[in-house]
Design an enzyme around this catalytic site. Structure first.
Site, PDB file in Angstrom:
ATOM      1  N   PHE A 116       0.778  -1.134  -0.073  1.00  0.00           N
ATOM      2  CA  PHE A 116      -0.107   0.070  -0.082  1.00  0.00           C
ATOM      3  C   PHE A 116       0.780   1.118  -0.102  1.00  0.00           C
ATOM      4  O   PHE A 116       2.199   1.268   0.367  1.00  0.00           O
ATOM      5  CB  PHE A 116      -0.853   0.008   1.156  1.00  0.00           C
ATOM      6  CG  PHE A 116      -2.415   0.168   0.834  1.00  0.00           C
ATOM      7  CD1 PHE A 116      -3.165  -0.618   0.136  1.00  0.00           C
ATOM      8  CD2 PHE A 116      -3.057   1.103   1.192  1.00  0.00           C
ATOM      9  CE1 PHE A 116      -4.507  -0.698  -0.173  1.00  0.00           C
ATOM     10  CE2 PHE A 116      -4.596   1.436   0.493  1.00  0.00           C
ATOM     11  CZ  PHE A 116      -5.001   0.365   0.125  1.00  0.00           C
ATOM     12  N   LEU A 242     -14.470   6.276  -5.437  1.00  0.00           N
ATOM     13  CA  LEU A 242     -13.012   6.003  -5.252  1.00  0.00           C
ATOM     14  C   LEU A 242     -12.549   4.731  -6.026  1.00  0.00           C
ATOM     15  O   LEU A 242     -13.403   3.686  -5.993  1.00  0.00           O
ATOM     16  CB  LEU A 242     -12.825   5.403  -3.583  1.00  0.00           C
ATOM     17  CG  LEU A 242     -11.689   5.084  -3.057  1.00  0.00           C
ATOM     18  CD1 LEU A 242     -10.449   6.105  -3.293  1.00  0.00           C
ATOM     19  CD2 LEU A 242     -11.681   4.358  -1.783  1.00  0.00           C
ATOM     20  N   HIS A 353     -11.231  12.876   0.394  1.00  0.00           N
ATOM     21  CA  HIS A 353     -11.340  11.665   0.666  1.00  0.00           C
ATOM     22  C   HIS A 353     -11.346  11.529   2.375  1.00  0.00           C
ATOM     23  O   HIS A 353     -12.118  10.598   2.788  1.00  0.00           O
ATOM     24  CB  HIS A 353     -10.076  10.579   0.134  1.00  0.00           C
ATOM     25  CG  HIS A 353     -10.421   9.269   0.689  1.00  0.00           C
ATOM     26  ND1 HIS A 353     -11.581   8.452  -0.015  1.00  0.00           N
ATOM     27  CD2 HIS A 353      -9.412   8.249   1.184  1.00  0.00           C
ATOM     28  CE1 HIS A 353     -11.230   7.440   0.701  1.00  0.00           C
ATOM     29  NE2 HIS A 353     -10.031   7.364   1.179  1.00  0.00           N
TER      30      HIS A 353
END
Lengths: 580, 126, 118, 255
Positions: A116, A242, A353
């Protein structure tokens, strides 16, 4: 007489449900209730896609997770909180596993982890690319087994009741009937999520209107680090839906209009065919979103009716991997963009976000207002500082939901007090106010939607990815004007049953408060750090601003910003290095 | 709080095509039962002797009996198609730890059907 | 617990689904031959002697009994729910149950009688 | 292409209307606009009194189920252009009491769901310190599709049995029970059996199959129910044929 529970949790998402279970487990004698404006399984946790970070692999360590988080936060997080967080995250995710969460697995049956953004090791647990959905439903279904957890589904909290510096419950409206109830408690835990909806273009669900932040702020608790708004680099144009970072973690590339992997021009490393950790597309979100703006200024983005975009290229990953690891991405692209990522480029652009800031809490989830706790996106502990790393927010909900639940349970039992009569009186006043608003008829009034749309535009123009003193001042003026107009806004719907217009009006009031806090905090932070980039102060300034901003509401309704030092335990401020 | 409860029409299944198909599928059972009656009449006729068998053949050649049987045939075929089509959803068959794909289960059903039908035809027509 | 063990639904459903399977496999060919092909002269009907010989085989009779019995229970179960749902007659559940499953039982007895006396 | 499309929306105001009345609105017909975008346009610009639920607008929260031209749909995942030139009839989900306009009461489902124990049941809970319960990708695959239920209620809306038999547990609840029954970490199948194998459980289902046809997430509740029927019937018949063994098993599982 008012309903009483020992602990009231406001919000039924990941943090709220985890907190409620923690209360029930810590002290089964306590009466705990969850009040949520939507059914719990509708909460926005459901939309989280990529995963949840916690050290799992044998070659990984807690210190590395902590360091990635600290450097990702541009040293604005509190390192004691981060250390507690990384230490407890694996246990929380394992607990979810025991509760039935369908984590993706390795062939031998062990938990699988993926890469990630901003993480030096693979440590992101995932359930395909519907991690939040599975996490939320697992929590919700597990919470059903605790029959003592009382739920107020589709109740909207309008006020936190405070007497003598201590929170004693809330006032809430039952949506279906319009019934207004004072719900008293010895401790209140806010888990209402963030406020992405103060911006026009956001991944956030319609429900994310900053209710909890505004509730706490109005009750006298300070909001922390509100100027730090995370833009996720990859949202679908028009909808803002998203496209998870996992798409890049699995090997997706970001291409400008010439098909060039432009991130190499922004000190994020050199392109490689295979994804490399903390490199290129696996850089942190703030840096990637900022790179997009520079590309746009260079004329390297593609203009569309829904704004400039770049392309996310997943084609080289192949249908098999995409269906296995990113099925939801494929579903979303085909449904909302009419494209197939297996054969086509995915148009994306940065999208609001996540709020790094929120209600100021300590490491146990306690706010400075006695009896009031907060956890999840609504709170700012802070482990996220100036920029949150992807996949840290789900474990944050669990770790600090659990911590807040335990702390609130202990507090409610140890400092149990009869609810003062003034609280009931306050509840009655609030009920009268709401009834008056419901009945108020305004001639030629301002439309709620118009004010909201203008507020959102103001926020984007004033406090976007890049800000400066002028844009922020202008935004502050516009907000003041919108506030005046809001006073004259009225509602057409005067009925008591499922009056969504009344709720929208209340939400707008909350959002205007939160918007003001964001602008005011951003105006005073004269430096650039993480997600807060000032073109007039382009450098980080540790001398003046290695500190959390704290914004408090003054008696006259205005805000005042102060500062609180950052806690540093083991990682002194340094340079954020990615890709080299 | 007063709520509105939509009434259910007596013939609710006319509201959607899928429901009509469902009711037709369920009605196929009536024709299955009819077939049993028809079969037992045949058995009775055969066991009663040649004349009785001939009378059965004459009766079954009457236009209305043929008509009933043609309709029955259509319904029975509907039963076959829907039954085989739904079968893989009711059974999760595993061979050596691997789930057998739905199409293969359906195909196996049709194969069994063909083999059995051929066997019956051979037995009767031999 | 008692409620669960005494419920006849699992058994009735098993009969229904076995009947559905047998009917799907066997009825089309038999119905086609005896109901359509022979009567309209598409194929010439077999002689009495041949049919009688086939029927006389105990295995044939056993198979036919199984087919009849299961097919009747298949009908009984499906028809019961068709009446319940399709015509909303659940309030007459008792007479419907008697009609459907009673009919199937009577049918089985008749079938057994006829097949035994071939 | 026309620039506008008509939405015919069912309005129901409790205490005022005795039954829903249809109201027409003209909304812009734009590419990428879902039915939901049309409705929010109405709410924001034409009529603030229209009530409906929505949240994630990406087909995962399950809030915005409605009946669109007679079919149960997620209004955020159903697009205006697919219905051009219109008009598009938008009604609340069928089979539920209507609270207001497009908002229905789903309390019945919320009451039934806990009855099937949709959580991991184990005789012994291992401490998390011992690590995860191992589960291979194949074992995960056994129940994964049933874990995809977003509780949007489209399946209940499409189920005629539920409309006729309000006590019926319903497709989603049974599918979620099966989701746990088929999970290798779970040991609760026997505890769930009383509720699932009751007349209001799987036996009420006649396999219309529309629940699976309308499911926006590809869950097959009808299949889950039929599979459970087969399991339960086999178990019952075993118990019937071997009463002694099954009694012993039962007493153990009850103890």
């Amino acid at each position: 007489m008012a309903d009483y529970h020992d602990v009231v949790v406001v919000g039924g998402g990941g943090a709220g449900l985890r907190a409620a279970i923690a209360v029930a487990e810590t002290n089964p004698a306590l009466r705990v209730a969850v009040i949520s404006k939507v059914y719990p399984m509708r909460s926005h946790t459901v939309s989280a896609e990529g995963g949840a970070a916690a050290v799992a692999a044998p070659d990984d360590t807690l210190d590395e997770h902590a360091y990635d988080t600290v450097s990702g936060s541009d040293w604005l997080c509190d390192q004691d909180a981060v250390e507690a967080f990384v230490a407890e995250a694996p246990r929380e995710l394992l607990r979810l596993e025991h509760w039935g969460c369908p984590w993706s697995r390795q062939p031998d049956g062990k938990i699988a982890v993926r890469a990630f953004g901003g993480m030096k090791k693979k440590r992101t647990w995932f359930a395909a690319d519907r991690t939040g959905f599975h996490l939320l439903h697992t929590l919700f279904q597990t919470a059903l087994s605790y029959s003592d957890i009382v739920r107020y589904d589709e109740w909207y909290v309008t006020k936190i009741l405070v007497d003598d510096g201590r929170a004693y419950g809330v006032v809430a409206i039952e949506l279906a009937t319009g019934r207004i109830e004072t719900i008293t408690a010895n401790a209140v835990i806010l888990c209402t999520g963030g406020c992405g909806r103060v911006f026009p273009f956001t991944t956030n669900a319609n429900i994310k209107t900053g209710d909890g932040m505004a509730l706490a702020y109005r009750a006298g608790a300070p909001l922390k680090d509100m100027e730090f708004v995370q833009y996720h680099p990859t949202g679908l144009p028009f909808t803002g839906i998203l496209i998870t970072e996992a798409a890049r973690a699995e090997g997706g590339w970001l291409l400008n209009k010439d098909g060039y992997r432009y991130l190499q021009d922004y000190d994020l490393g050199t392109p490689t065919p295979e994804p490399v950790l903390r490199n290129m597309e696996l850089g942190p979100r703030d840096r990637l979103s900022q790179a997009f703006v520079h590309e746009m200024e260079k004329g390297n983005t593609i203009d569309t009716p829904y704004g400039p975009i770049v392309n996310l290229d997943l084609r080289h990953l192949g249908a098999k991997l995409i269906d296995l690891k990113l099925p939801f991405v494929r579903e979303l692209c085909s449904k909302y963009q009419n494209i197939d990522p297996v054969t086509e480029l995915v148009p994306v652009r940065p999208v609001v976000h996540y709020m790094m800031g929120g209600v100021h809490t300590d490491i146990r989830g306690a706010t400075p207002l006695e009896g009031l706790y907060a956890a999840g996106e609504v709170a700012c502990v802070s482990i996220n500082g100036a920029n949150r790393l992807g996949s840290n927010s789900l474990p944050e909900c669990l770790v600090f939901g659990n911590r807040a639940g335990r702390a609130a349970a202990v507090f409610a039992a140890r400092y149990h007090r009869e609810v003062p009569s003034s609280i009931v009186a306050q509840g009655r006043d609030e009920a009268r106010r709401l009834a008056a608003e419901l009945g108020r008829r305004v001639e030629g009034h301002q439309r709620i939607a118009d004010i909201r749309t203008e507020m959102q535009a103001t926020m984007e123009n004033g406090a976007g990815i890049y800000r400066d003193g002028d844009s922020l001042t202008k935004a502050a003026h516009e907000l003041a004007e919108l506030r005046l107009r809001f006073r004259h806004a009225g509602i057409d719907d005067h009925s008591t049953n499922f009056n969504t217009e009344l709720i929208a009006w209340l939400e707008l009031g909350f959002m205007l408060d939160v918007a003001e806090c964001i602008i005011d905090s951003a105006a005073l932070r004269e430096e650039s750090r993480g997600a807060h980039q000032r073109t007039d102060f382009p450098a980080r300034d540790d001398e003046r601003f290695l500190a959390h901003s704290l914004v408090r509401r003054q008696p006259d309704g205005s805000s005042r910003v102060g500062y609180l030092p950052v806690t540093i335990t083991r990682w002194p401020p340094g340079e954020r290095i990615y890709g080299r | 709080m007063s709520v509105y409860q939509r009434p259910v029409h007596l013939l609710w299944w006319l509201e959607r095509r899928a429901y009509v198909l469902f009711v037709l599928r369920e009605l196929s059972s009536v024709f299955v039962a009819w077939f049993v009656v028809f079969l037992l009449l045949l058995v009775n006729a055969v066991s009663d002797g040649t004349a009785s068998y001939q009378r059965f053949l004459d009766w079954s050649g009457q236009w209305w009996v043929v008509a009933i049987n043609v309709v029955a045939m259509l319904f029975v075929l509907l039963h076959v198609v829907t039954w085989f089509g739904l079968a893989p959803r009711a059974m999760a068959i595993k061979v050596r730890g691997r789930r057998v794909p739905a199409q293969q289960i359906v195909a196996a059903h049709y194969l069994a059907w063909l083999v059995l039908s051929a066997a019956v035809a051979w037995l009767v027509l031999r | 617990m008692n409620h669960r063990r005494s419920s006849p639904e699992p058994l009735l459903w098993m009969l229904f689904s076995s009947g559905g399977m047998v009917a799907a496999l066997m009825v089309p060919i038999l119905l086609f031959l005896f109901g359509i092909a022979f009567p309209v002269g598409l194929l010439s009907a077999p002689s009495h002697a041949h049919l009688y010989a086939v029927l006389h085989n105990p295995l044939t009779r056993l198979v036919l009994f199984g087919l009849c019995a299961l097919a009747l229970f298949h009908w009984a179960h499906r028809f019961r729910y068709t009446l319940y749902d399709g015509l909303q007659l659940k309030r007459y559940a008792v007479p419907i149950v008697v009609l459907c499953y009673g009919g199937a039982v009577v049918g089985c007895v008749i079938a057994a009688g006829l097949l035994l006396t071939v | 292409m026309a620039t506008e499309i008509t939405l015919e929306v069912a309005r129901y105001r409790p205490g005022v209307d005795s039954e829903p009345v249809m109201q027409s609105y003209q909304v812009p017909l734009r590419e990428h606009w879902a039915i939901l975008d049309g409705l929010t346009y109405v709410k924001d610009h034409l009529d603030g009194t229209l009530s409906f639920r929505w949240s994630c607008r990406m087909g995962i929260c399950g809030s915005c189920g409605m009946t669109v031209n007679g079919e149960p749909q997620l209004s955020c995942a159903t697009f205006l252009t697919d219905y051009a030139p219109g008009p598009i009839r938008v009604e609340p989900l069928h089979n539920f009491p209507v609270v207001r306009d497009l908002v229905v009461d789903i309390d019945d489902f919320m009451t039934k769901l806990p009855k099937v124990k949709p959580w991991v049941v184990r005789e012994v809970q291992s401490p998390v310190e011992e690590g995860e319960y191992l589960q291979t990708p194949e074992e995960l695959d056994e129940y994964q599709q049933f874990s995809m239920c977003i509780n949007c209620m489209l399946c209940y809306s499409a189920c005629p049995v539920y409309s006729l038999e309000p006590d019926f547990l319903g497709p989603a609840a049974i599918a979620l029970a099966q989701r746990y029954n088929l999970d290798s970490r779970d040991e609760g199948a026997d505890e769930r059996r009383d509720v699932l194998s009751s007349p209001e459980g799987v036996w009420a289902c006649t396999f219309v199959g529309e629940c699976s046809a309308v499911c926006p997430k590809g869950v097959d509740p009808a299949g889950a129910i039929q599979r459970y029927k087969l399991t339960a019937a086999t178990q019952s018949i075993k118990e019937l044929l071997m009463p002694r063994i099954s009694r012993r098993l039962n007493s153990r599982s009850q103890g």
